[in-house]
Design a protein around this motif. Structure first.
Motif, mmCIF file in Angstrom:
data_model
loop_
_atom_site.group_PDB
_atom_site.id
_atom_site.type_symbol
_atom_site.label_atom_id
_atom_site.label_comp_id
_atom_site.label_asym_id
_atom_site.label_seq_id
_atom_site.Cartn_x
_atom_site.Cartn_y
_atom_site.Cartn_z
ATOM 1 N N LYS A 1 -8.693 4.344 1.991
ATOM 2 C CA LYS A 1 -7.757 5.418 2.764
ATOM 3 C C LYS A 1 -7.385 6.672 1.722
ATOM 4 N N VAL B 1 0.753 -1.093 -0.074
ATOM 5 C CA VAL B 1 -0.009 -0.068 0.124
ATOM 6 C C VAL B 1 0.961 1.117 -0.034
ATOM 7 N N ASN C 1 -9.047 -0.207 -2.494
ATOM 8 C CA ASN C 1 -9.071 -1.690 -1.594
ATOM 9 C C ASN C 1 -9.338 -1.312 -0.273
ATOM 10 N N SER C 2 -8.761 -0.272 0.216
ATOM 11 C CA SER C 2 -8.953 0.269 1.807
ATOM 12 C C SER C 2 -9.587 1.397 1.982
ATOM 13 N N ASP D 1 -7.004 4.865 -2.065
ATOM 14 C CA ASP D 1 -6.610 3.301 -2.337
ATOM 15 C C ASP D 1 -8.074 2.777 -2.299
ATOM 16 N N THR E 1 -9.824 6.838 6.479
ATOM 17 C CA THR E 1 -10.688 6.038 5.847
ATOM 18 C C THR E 1 -12.004 6.626 5.231
#
Length: 120
Positions: free
Chosen positions: A114, A39, A111-112, A109, A78
């Motif tokens: 963030k 990441v 996927n997360s 990001d 997030t």
């Protein structure tokens, strides 16, 4: 005789400098990737390679609705699952995603969720 040996050693040493420098770069890259993780590596690549001014201009011409987020918009926050991510065009960088949150364009990001960078 000593002069020839010293000259040969100096030439050989000069020729080995680029090889030694390359070895340090490779070792540093491997170490950085291991320490930073995937990441961190993706975030670093995205932030370093995006032309922020051009991307801001692109976002200004492609109006997307802003997501109203109750928290502060800062790097590392997030985002919740309801935020829509838009792909950054390959003219600027690929693959990267951004969102419009509280009127700010942020790199995220996917996927997360963030926030990697606040563009404006």
């Amino acid at each position: 005789m000593k002069t020839r040996i010293l000259t040969a050693a100096a030439i050989l040493g000069a020729l080995m400098l680029p090889v030694a420098a390359h070895a340090q770069v490779v070792a540093g890259t491997i170490l950085g990737a291991a320490v930073g993780g995937p990441v961190g590596a993706a975030a670093g690549a995205a932030i370093g390679a995006i032309n922020a001014g051009a991307l801001s201009g692109y976002v200004a011409t492609h109006t997307y609705p802003t997501y109203v987020y109750q928290g502060d918009v800062f790097v590392g926050a997030t985002l919740p699952s309801g935020v829509t991510y838009y792909r950054v065009p390959t003219d600027y960088y690929a693959p990267a995603y951004y969102a419009v949150v509280n009127g700010h364009t942020v790199l995220v990001d996917p996927n997360s969720g963030k926030i990697l960078q606040v563009m404006n």
